[in-house]
Motif scaffolding. Sequence first.
Motif, PDB file in Angstrom:
ATOM      1  N   GLY A   1     108.853  53.769 -56.329  1.00 44.38           N
ATOM      2  CA  GLY A   1     109.071  55.009 -55.598  1.00 44.38           C
ATOM      3  C   GLY A   1     108.001  55.269 -54.557  1.00 44.38           C
ATOM      4  N   GLY A   2     106.754  54.901 -54.870  1.00 42.95           N
ATOM      5  CA  GLY A   2     105.674  55.059 -53.903  1.00 42.95           C
ATOM      6  C   GLY A   2     105.894  54.218 -52.672  1.00 42.95           C
ATOM      7  N   HIS A   3     106.348  52.977 -52.857  1.00 48.22           N
ATOM      8  CA  HIS A   3     106.627  52.098 -51.717  1.00 48.22           C
ATOM      9  C   HIS A   3     107.789  52.638 -50.886  1.00 48.22           C
ATOM     10  N   ILE A   4     108.819  53.146 -51.566  1.00 45.05           N
ATOM     11  CA  ILE A   4     110.007  53.628 -50.851  1.00 45.05           C
ATOM     12  C   ILE A   4     109.670  54.834 -49.989  1.00 45.05           C
ATOM     13  N   LEU A   5     109.071  55.868 -50.599  1.00 45.38           N
ATOM     14  CA  LEU A   5     108.793  57.092 -49.851  1.00 45.38           C
ATOM     15  C   LEU A   5     107.685  56.890 -48.820  1.00 45.38           C
ATOM     16  N   LYS A   6     106.752  55.989 -49.091  1.00 42.08           N
ATOM     17  CA  LYS A   6     105.719  55.693 -48.107  1.00 42.08           C
ATOM     18  C   LYS A   6     106.338  55.037 -46.875  1.00 42.08           C
ATOM     19  N   SER A   7     107.273  54.120 -47.092  1.00 45.81           N
ATOM     20  CA  SER A   7     107.929  53.466 -45.954  1.00 45.81           C
ATOM     21  C   SER A   7     108.745  54.462 -45.148  1.00 45.81           C
ATOM     22  N   ILE A   8     109.396  55.400 -45.827  1.00 46.13           N
ATOM     23  CA  ILE A   8     110.198  56.401 -45.119  1.00 46.13           C
ATOM     24  C   ILE A   8     109.297  57.333 -44.320  1.00 46.13           C
ATOM     25  N   SER A   9     108.270  57.890 -44.960  1.00 47.46           N
ATOM     26  CA  SER A   9     107.419  58.869 -44.281  1.00 47.46           C
ATOM     27  C   SER A   9     106.569  58.216 -43.192  1.00 47.46           C
ATOM     28  N   PHE A  10     106.116  56.971 -43.413  1.00 51.29           N
ATOM     29  CA  PHE A  10     105.284  56.301 -42.423  1.00 51.29           C
ATOM     30  C   PHE A  10     106.097  55.848 -41.218  1.00 51.29           C
ATOM     31  N   SER A  11     107.426  55.877 -41.323  1.00 48.10           N
ATOM     32  CA  SER A  11     108.273  55.528 -40.182  1.00 48.10           C
ATOM     33  C   SER A  11     108.564  56.733 -39.299  1.00 48.10           C
ATOM     34  N   MET A  12     108.128  57.917 -39.734  1.00 50.61           N
ATOM     35  CA  MET A  12     108.337  59.131 -38.953  1.00 50.61           C
ATOM     36  C   MET A  12     107.154  59.333 -38.014  1.00 50.61           C
ATOM     37  N   ASN A  13     107.370  59.127 -36.723  1.00 46.48           N
ATOM     38  CA  ASN A  13     106.273  59.204 -35.763  1.00 46.48           C
ATOM     39  C   ASN A  13     105.916  60.632 -35.382  1.00 46.48           C
ATOM     40  N   SER A  14     106.882  61.539 -35.426  1.00 43.32           N
ATOM     41  CA  SER A  14     106.626  62.904 -34.971  1.00 43.32           C
ATOM     42  C   SER A  14     106.117  63.767 -36.112  1.00 43.32           C
ATOM     43  N   ILE A  15     105.449  64.869 -35.757  1.00 46.89           N
ATOM     44  CA  ILE A  15     104.961  65.816 -36.747  1.00 46.89           C
ATOM     45  C   ILE A  15     106.125  66.486 -37.455  1.00 46.89           C
ATOM     46  N   MET A  16     107.283  66.599 -36.756  1.00 46.68           N
ATOM     47  CA  MET A  16     108.467  67.185 -37.382  1.00 46.68           C
ATOM     48  C   MET A  16     108.952  66.317 -38.538  1.00 46.68           C
ATOM     49  N   GLY A  17     108.790  65.007 -38.404  1.00 43.49           N
ATOM     50  CA  GLY A  17     109.166  64.116 -39.492  1.00 43.49           C
ATOM     51  C   GLY A  17     108.303  64.351 -40.718  1.00 43.49           C
ATOM     52  N   LEU A  18     106.996  64.552 -40.499  1.00 49.02           N
ATOM     53  CA  LEU A  18     106.093  64.824 -41.614  1.00 49.02           C
ATOM     54  C   LEU A  18     106.440  66.159 -42.268  1.00 49.02           C
ATOM     55  N   ILE A  19     106.739  67.177 -41.445  1.00 46.95           N
ATOM     56  CA  ILE A  19     107.104  68.487 -41.980  1.00 46.95           C
ATOM     57  C   ILE A  19     108.371  68.386 -42.830  1.00 46.95           C
ATOM     58  N   ALA A  20     109.350  67.607 -42.343  1.00 43.80           N
ATOM     59  CA  ALA A  20     110.584  67.417 -43.108  1.00 43.80           C
ATOM     60  C   ALA A  20     110.303  66.731 -44.437  1.00 43.80           C
ATOM     61  N   CYS A  21     109.374  65.760 -44.427  1.00 40.34           N
ATOM     62  CA  CYS A  21     109.004  65.054 -45.654  1.00 40.34           C
ATOM     63  C   CYS A  21     108.336  66.014 -46.644  1.00 40.34           C
ATOM     64  N   VAL A  22     107.455  66.880 -46.139  1.00 40.54           N
ATOM     65  CA  VAL A  22     106.760  67.847 -46.995  1.00 40.54           C
ATOM     66  C   VAL A  22     107.756  68.840 -47.592  1.00 40.54           C
ATOM     67  N   ILE A  23     108.684  69.330 -46.770  1.00 47.26           N
ATOM     68  CA  ILE A  23     109.690  70.279 -47.256  1.00 47.26           C
ATOM     69  C   ILE A  23     110.562  69.631 -48.336  1.00 47.26           C
ATOM     70  N   GLY A  24     110.950  68.376 -48.103  1.00 48.66           N
ATOM     71  CA  GLY A  24     111.757  67.661 -49.090  1.00 48.66           C
ATOM     72  C   GLY A  24     111.018  67.480 -50.401  1.00 48.66           C
ATOM     73  N   ALA A  25     109.713  67.146 -50.324  1.00 45.52           N
ATOM     74  CA  ALA A  25     108.913  66.973 -51.535  1.00 45.52           C
ATOM     75  C   ALA A  25     108.766  68.302 -52.276  1.00 45.52           C
ATOM     76  N   ALA A  26     108.522  69.387 -51.515  1.00 43.79           N
ATOM     77  CA  ALA A  26     108.393  70.713 -52.128  1.00 43.79           C
ATOM     78  C   ALA A  26     109.689  71.128 -52.815  1.00 43.79           C
ATOM     79  N   PHE A  27     110.821  70.812 -52.191  1.00 46.99           N
ATOM     80  CA  PHE A  27     112.116  71.139 -52.787  1.00 46.99           C
ATOM     81  C   PHE A  27     112.317  70.351 -54.083  1.00 46.99           C
ATOM     82  N   GLY A  28     111.901  69.075 -54.074  1.00 46.69           N
ATOM     83  CA  GLY A  28     112.016  68.255 -55.282  1.00 46.69           C
ATOM     84  C   GLY A  28     111.166  68.798 -56.420  1.00 46.69           C
ATOM     85  N   VAL A  29     109.952  69.249 -56.095  1.00 49.58           N
ATOM     86  CA  VAL A  29     109.079  69.841 -57.115  1.00 49.58           C
ATOM     87  C   VAL A  29     109.697  71.134 -57.658  1.00 49.58           C
TER      88      VAL A  29
END
Length: 374
Positions: free
Chosen positions: A266-294
């Motif tokens: 899971g660490g490899h999968i989500l790291k590859s997804i988040s590290f492929s997001m070049n914009s800050i909006m991609g990081l924000i979307a990743c954070v929101i998704g993680a917060a929703f999962g928690v």
Amino acid sequence: MELLKIDCLGKQLRLEASLAGWQQLFWDNNLVSQKAASVDNGGLRVHQFEITAQRSIALPDTDETQVQETKINMRLETDVVWQPFRFDYRLIQDDEIIAEGTRTEKDIERQTPEVPVVATQKFSFVGLASLGFKLLKSAKVVKVLLAGASVAAYSWLFSLQFALALIACLVFHEYGHIRAMKYFGMKTKGIYLIPFMGGLALSDEKINTRWQDVVISIMGPTFGLLMSIASLIAYYVTDNIFFAGLAAFNALLNLFNLLPILPLDGGHILKSISFSMNSIMGLIACVIGAAFGVYISYTLGLALLGFLLLIGSLEIVFEWRGRHQSHLLPLDRYGQVFSTVWYLLTVAALVGIIWHLAGTGDEMLSLPLQILRS
């Protein structure tokens, strides 16, 4: 990462680059040109360099030739787009095009990175011992010993029958990784079972793209999910509680493997997804998704799952700044969405199996859900 490796005047011309924007051009393993990192990490780049080559020159009024060293002006024009990846190049010698072409993500996946030449060492007892250890490590007897130790360990915890079934689940999970590696043309070393820690699927080669990382990582839990579904079907067909227990514990094992914590899958999968997001909006979307999962995890009472999800997500977010230093080709937008959906559906299916079997009222079958709620 290696973007290009072609023949140039009888010797190898190799271009190394990174998402940070820097490029290094090697001819015959000698650095001939380089470009510094920049904010604009793609687009047109021109490498102008001079190489020394030997040419045969005919002597006047004779049939003889003389070999002379001459300076040749070369120019390599490159145009790279990272997402979706496309690399166009054109090699020019004295205003004449001698090579040109286009490379895609498929070409990067199938290439073998340049391996540095290792200097020959003199004989020593330390080197001999090291060689013996490597031979022992690669021997099939090690796999047999580790498998035997795993069976003994799990038999001590559960029973011989359940230990053998659990070993089968681990092997099937690791076989998913092996199948993905072979799909990408990678040579594999096989499966190693490690007592109390699961198993490892090893390869002789390194990956070149984030897509390879995602597919190889998620195919193990996907095969594990198929094993749990098959065990669940066998339970309803035979009414044997053994298959239900196997389905539940195998689902728990693969669910933990999908946590966003390195070096888990899971660490490899989500790291590859988040590290492929070049914009800050991609990081924000990743954070929101993680917060929703928690939030969902704690809402459903899965305290342990929510806590580990939070820790793993924070680890990936903190490492996000270093994504441009990676040698792996990033996922395009389609790859990011597809990988995320694949990951979430696999997690949801595994949780669903655990939750469903816990509802049967059997104390053993409810244990995986109790672990997630602890």
